[in-house]
Motif scaffolding. Structure first.
Motif, PDB file in Angstrom:
ATOM      1  N   ALA A  44       8.356   9.553  28.077  1.00  0.00           N
ATOM      2  CA  ALA A  44       7.611  10.668  28.666  1.00  0.00           C
ATOM      3  C   ALA A  44       6.154  10.294  28.896  1.00  0.00           C
ATOM      4  N   ALA A  45       5.627   9.443  28.039  1.00  0.00           N
ATOM      5  CA  ALA A  45       4.214   9.060  28.128  1.00  0.00           C
ATOM      6  C   ALA A  45       3.999   7.784  28.936  1.00  0.00           C
ATOM      7  N   ALA A  46       5.057   7.235  29.514  1.00  0.00           N
ATOM      8  CA  ALA A  46       4.984   5.941  30.198  1.00  0.00           C
ATOM      9  C   ALA A  46       3.904   5.874  31.278  1.00  0.00           C
ATOM     10  N   PRO A  47       3.756   6.880  32.149  1.00  0.00           N
ATOM     11  CA  PRO A  47       2.717   6.766  33.179  1.00  0.00           C
ATOM     12  C   PRO A  47       1.306   6.631  32.585  1.00  0.00           C
ATOM     13  N   MET A  48       1.011   7.393  31.546  1.00  0.00           N
ATOM     14  CA  MET A  48      -0.307   7.292  30.903  1.00  0.00           C
ATOM     15  C   MET A  48      -0.455   5.956  30.177  1.00  0.00           C
ATOM     16  N   MET A  49       0.623   5.523  29.526  1.00  0.00           N
ATOM     17  CA  MET A  49       0.580   4.251  28.812  1.00  0.00           C
ATOM     18  C   MET A  49       0.371   3.091  29.787  1.00  0.00           C
ATOM     19  N   ALA A  50       1.022   3.143  30.942  1.00  0.00           N
ATOM     20  CA  ALA A  50       0.883   2.074  31.933  1.00  0.00           C
ATOM     21  C   ALA A  50      -0.562   1.982  32.412  1.00  0.00           C
ATOM     22  N   LYS A  51      -1.179   3.120  32.658  1.00  0.00           N
ATOM     23  CA  LYS A  51      -2.573   3.130  33.105  1.00  0.00           C
ATOM     24  C   LYS A  51      -3.484   2.552  32.019  1.00  0.00           C
ATOM     25  N   ALA A  52      -3.270   2.961  30.775  1.00  0.00           N
ATOM     26  CA  ALA A  52      -4.084   2.468  29.661  1.00  0.00           C
ATOM     27  C   ALA A  52      -3.880   0.964  29.461  1.00  0.00           C
ATOM     28  N   MET A  53      -2.636   0.494  29.571  1.00  0.00           N
ATOM     29  CA  MET A  53      -2.350  -0.927  29.411  1.00  0.00           C
ATOM     30  C   MET A  53      -3.009  -1.746  30.521  1.00  0.00           C
ATOM     31  N   LYS A  54      -2.951  -1.242  31.750  1.00  0.00           N
ATOM     32  CA  LYS A  54      -3.563  -1.953  32.868  1.00  0.00           C
ATOM     33  C   LYS A  54      -5.071  -2.080  32.645  1.00  0.00           C
ATOM     34  N   SER A  55      -5.688  -1.014  32.190  1.00  0.00           N
ATOM     35  CA  SER A  55      -7.125  -1.039  31.917  1.00  0.00           C
ATOM     36  C   SER A  55      -7.450  -2.029  30.799  1.00  0.00           C
ATOM     37  N   ALA A  56      -6.685  -1.991  29.730  1.00  0.00           N
ATOM     38  CA  ALA A  56      -6.919  -2.887  28.594  1.00  0.00           C
ATOM     39  C   ALA A  56      -6.722  -4.346  29.000  1.00  0.00           C
ATOM     40  N   MET A  57      -5.679  -4.624  29.787  1.00  0.00           N
ATOM     41  CA  MET A  57      -5.438  -5.997  30.230  1.00  0.00           C
ATOM     42  C   MET A  57      -6.578  -6.480  31.117  1.00  0.00           C
ATOM     43  N   GLY A  58      -7.078  -5.613  31.991  1.00  0.00           N
ATOM     44  CA  GLY A  58      -8.202  -5.983  32.849  1.00  0.00           C
ATOM     45  C   GLY A  58      -9.427  -6.361  32.036  1.00  0.00           C
ATOM     46  N   LYS A  59      -9.708  -5.582  31.006  1.00  0.00           N
ATOM     47  CA  LYS A  59     -10.846  -5.876  30.127  1.00  0.00           C
ATOM     48  C   LYS A  59     -10.622  -7.178  29.355  1.00  0.00           C
ATOM     49  N   ASP A  60      -9.402  -7.374  28.849  1.00  0.00           N
ATOM     50  CA  ASP A  60      -9.091  -8.599  28.112  1.00  0.00           C
ATOM     51  C   ASP A  60      -9.242  -9.828  29.005  1.00  0.00           C
ATOM     52  N   LEU A  61      -8.745  -9.741  30.242  1.00  0.00           N
ATOM     53  CA  LEU A  61      -8.822 -10.880  31.151  1.00  0.00           C
ATOM     54  C   LEU A  61     -10.265 -11.164  31.566  1.00  0.00           C
ATOM     55  N   ALA A  62     -11.054 -10.132  31.753  1.00  0.00           N
ATOM     56  CA  ALA A  62     -12.468 -10.324  32.084  1.00  0.00           C
ATOM     57  C   ALA A  62     -13.192 -11.011  30.928  1.00  0.00           C
ATOM     58  N   ARG A  63     -12.881 -10.601  29.699  1.00  0.00           N
ATOM     59  CA  ARG A  63     -13.490 -11.212  28.509  1.00  0.00           C
ATOM     60  C   ARG A  63     -13.048 -12.675  28.389  1.00  0.00           C
ATOM     61  N   LEU A  64     -11.785 -12.952  28.681  1.00  0.00           N
ATOM     62  CA  LEU A  64     -11.296 -14.331  28.643  1.00  0.00           C
ATOM     63  C   LEU A  64     -12.005 -15.179  29.692  1.00  0.00           C
ATOM     64  N   ALA A  65     -12.137 -14.658  30.900  1.00  0.00           N
ATOM     65  CA  ALA A  65     -12.812 -15.406  31.970  1.00  0.00           C
ATOM     66  C   ALA A  65     -14.250 -15.714  31.577  1.00  0.00           C
ATOM     67  N   GLN A  66     -14.924 -14.751  30.950  1.00  0.00           N
ATOM     68  CA  GLN A  66     -16.307 -14.955  30.525  1.00  0.00           C
ATOM     69  C   GLN A  66     -16.382 -16.056  29.460  1.00  0.00           C
ATOM     70  N   ARG A  67     -15.476 -16.018  28.523  1.00  0.00           N
ATOM     71  CA  ARG A  67     -15.484 -17.037  27.463  1.00  0.00           C
ATOM     72  C   ARG A  67     -15.208 -18.428  28.031  1.00  0.00           C
ATOM     73  N   LEU A  68     -14.271 -18.516  28.972  1.00  0.00           N
ATOM     74  CA  LEU A  68     -13.960 -19.808  29.565  1.00  0.00           C
ATOM     75  C   LEU A  68     -15.146 -20.319  30.386  1.00  0.00           C
ATOM     76  N   ALA A  69     -15.867 -19.430  31.036  1.00  0.00           N
ATOM     77  CA  ALA A  69     -17.025 -19.829  31.840  1.00  0.00           C
ATOM     78  C   ALA A  69     -18.167 -20.316  30.965  1.00  0.00           C
ATOM     79  N   ASN A  70     -18.230 -19.832  29.729  1.00  0.00           N
ATOM     80  CA  ASN A  70     -19.320 -20.202  28.812  1.00  0.00           C
ATOM     81  C   ASN A  70     -18.999 -21.418  27.962  1.00  0.00           C
ATOM     82  N   ARG A  71     -17.912 -22.101  28.227  1.00  0.00           N
ATOM     83  CA  ARG A  71     -17.513 -23.261  27.436  1.00  0.00           C
ATOM     84  C   ARG A  71     -18.413 -24.423  27.646  1.00  0.00           C
TER      85      ARG A  71
END
Length: 71
Positions: A44-71
């Motif tokens: 029942a909560a899948a649509p909200m969970m999908a939106k939250a997961m997409k947002s969290a993944m975007g933030k995680d990937l941005a943080r990963l890209a930043q860390r890799l750029a600062n190596r």
């Protein structure tokens, strides 16, 4: 490795996450794919969970890209 697959079987939202990497001009392209089949309340909560997961993944990937750029 060009591909990594992780699966979770526990909980109300079993999920499979696939990461693939490909060499491209100037670097590496990473693709991320999530698949899941929610059950119970999670269904029942899948649509909200999908939106939250997409947002969290975007933030995680941005943080990963930043860390890799600062190596």
């Amino acid at each position: 490795g060009r591909r990594l697959v992780m699966r979770t079987a526990d909980g109300p939202f079993p999920m499979e996450t696939t990461y693939t990497w490909e060499q491209v001009a100037g670097g590496t392209l990473m693709k991320l794919r999530n698949r899941g089949a929610p059950t119970g309340f999670a269904k029942a909560a899948a649509p909200m969970m999908a939106k939250a997961m997409k947002s969290a993944m975007g933030k995680d990937l941005a943080r990963l890209a930043q860390r890799l750029a600062n190596r």
